[in-house]
Write an enzyme that holds these catalytic residues in place. Sequence first.
Site, PDB file in Angstrom:
ATOM      1  N   HIS A  76       0.803  -1.218   0.000  1.00  0.00           N
ATOM      2  CA  HIS A  76       0.000   0.000   0.000  1.00  0.00           C
ATOM      3  C   HIS A  76       0.839   1.273   0.000  1.00  0.00           C
ATOM      4  O   HIS A  76       0.350   2.330  -0.379  1.00  0.00           O
ATOM      5  CB  HIS A  76      -0.951   0.009   1.199  1.00  0.00           C
ATOM      6  CG  HIS A  76      -2.118  -0.894   1.001  1.00  0.00           C
ATOM      7  ND1 HIS A  76      -2.050  -2.243   1.237  1.00  0.00           N
ATOM      8  CD2 HIS A  76      -3.378  -0.666   0.555  1.00  0.00           C
ATOM      9  CE1 HIS A  76      -3.216  -2.788   0.961  1.00  0.00           C
ATOM     10  NE2 HIS A  76      -4.035  -1.860   0.536  1.00  0.00           N
ATOM     11  N   GLY A  77       2.072   1.178   0.442  1.00  0.00           N
ATOM     12  CA  GLY A  77       2.893   2.384   0.414  1.00  0.00           C
ATOM     13  C   GLY A  77       4.242   2.148   1.050  1.00  0.00           C
ATOM     14  O   GLY A  77       4.393   1.256   1.888  1.00  0.00           O
TER      15      GLY A  77
END
Lengths: 431, 59
Positions: free
Chosen positions: A336-337
């Site tokens: 996600h990041g």
Amino acid sequence: MNFSEFSFWWVLALTSVPFFAVRYFGKTFDWWQGRFDTIGLAALSLLLFLNASSTSFAVFLFEILFNYFMVSLMLRREADGKKEQAKLIATAVIIFDVAVLAYFKYLTFFIEDFIGLAAPVPSNWQSSFPLPVFQTIPPGVSFYTFQMVAFVVDSYTARRKKPIKLLDYINFVSFFPQIVAGPIERRSKLLPQIKDFKFKFTAENFDIGMRWLSLGMFMKFVLGDNISPYIADGMGETSNPWLIWFYAFLFTLRIYFDFGGYSFMAVGIARIINVKLTLNFLAPYTSQSINEFWRRWHVSLSTWFRDYVFIPLMGKRKKWSAFFLFITFSLSGFWHGAAWNFMIWGAYHGGLLLLLRYAGRPFSKLTNKYVKKPQILSWALTFGSVILGCLFFMELNIERLLTKLQTLITPWAIRLAIWARRSGRLIHLRA
Amino acid sequence: MLGVALSLSIVFLALEHIAVWQERPEYELLTSPWMSKILLVLTILLAANIPADFIYFEF
């Protein structure tokens, strides 16, 4: 594609109107060929991608061509009975795809936050780095990379290894409604629909597509976008536990309405042109357990991690399934990041799944005995856990996240602070 | 506006709950023909003036 940008709809109209006008005349005068539809869809998808990000278009195009020719080579080697070579090619393509993703998405994090933990990294390391360092990631790289990797694996393991046409592959990877933010589609579901693609407009498809589009737009533009500014205002709140919960709750709503809205708009647009995409969300906030939540939330990503990470990692070591589940969820968080908070979020959900696995049954026995409606309690606990998880997800500042967690763990501290402040004022007045 | 958005969110989630409870497809009520028209009208009337970026574009 960014459905909330005017330029998306403008370019879509600007390309579609002349294309379908020519197509209409072509069909009327009987010179239109079926493959023109396939070329039209590919051109439309690539043009819209170019409009979304001209700088990363070259990278995307290179990845498409590289993957296509390598997968074709792999299939030819397999057909010739050279299985080892085919396996080597598949491995090389997957490593290349993941390396491209890592380069664009994780390089800065890896050097500054990971290596930086062990040794000091000079602030100007980017100027002496042999490759250019990007501050933003190309649109959709996380999604189309996973779709490409899945395609390589599925092509390698497929029973019938038929060669695929370049145009079909371009349409499979760059299909404009879903390229930027999914759903991450599989070869078995999307390829048969996109192969030798022909536009087919029916009243039924238009009706169903418009309904999904209407739902997605409402979720995104009315619910998600109207809640969003209040979250930004409340990010700095660290002392009041009720407000921390409240802003995490707002974020929980927003992330679903925003991403769910996007996914349903993609489903609607695709359906209008007769392509059925996977539903990425299945009412996730109705879940009564974390297990169920992950069956309903970002379905195409969850199943991707299950099929291409968890199962291959675990292999026959089923005794270690809990450990691999935890690793898979931590990796999913990292997807996600490039930040610690996403890893914590993934590990938190992995931990919750393990908690459910080992303590779920005794807990449900207990609640069934003493609680009248245990399903309501299960839902509340699940939703509460998801909200707490969203706190990790929304807070990029680790120091502030820890302060918020401390406030949540010691909710009475604010009462003591208020009491102390009031007592102080009282003493001051008396004096 | 937050009050309106929160009230609509709660109604929205309640409709999902009802669909799940009645063992229907999750979004059957929300994609029914009459509901689609209502949602479209509400979108025209209540869409935020400044659209926020899509969260997942950053991923």
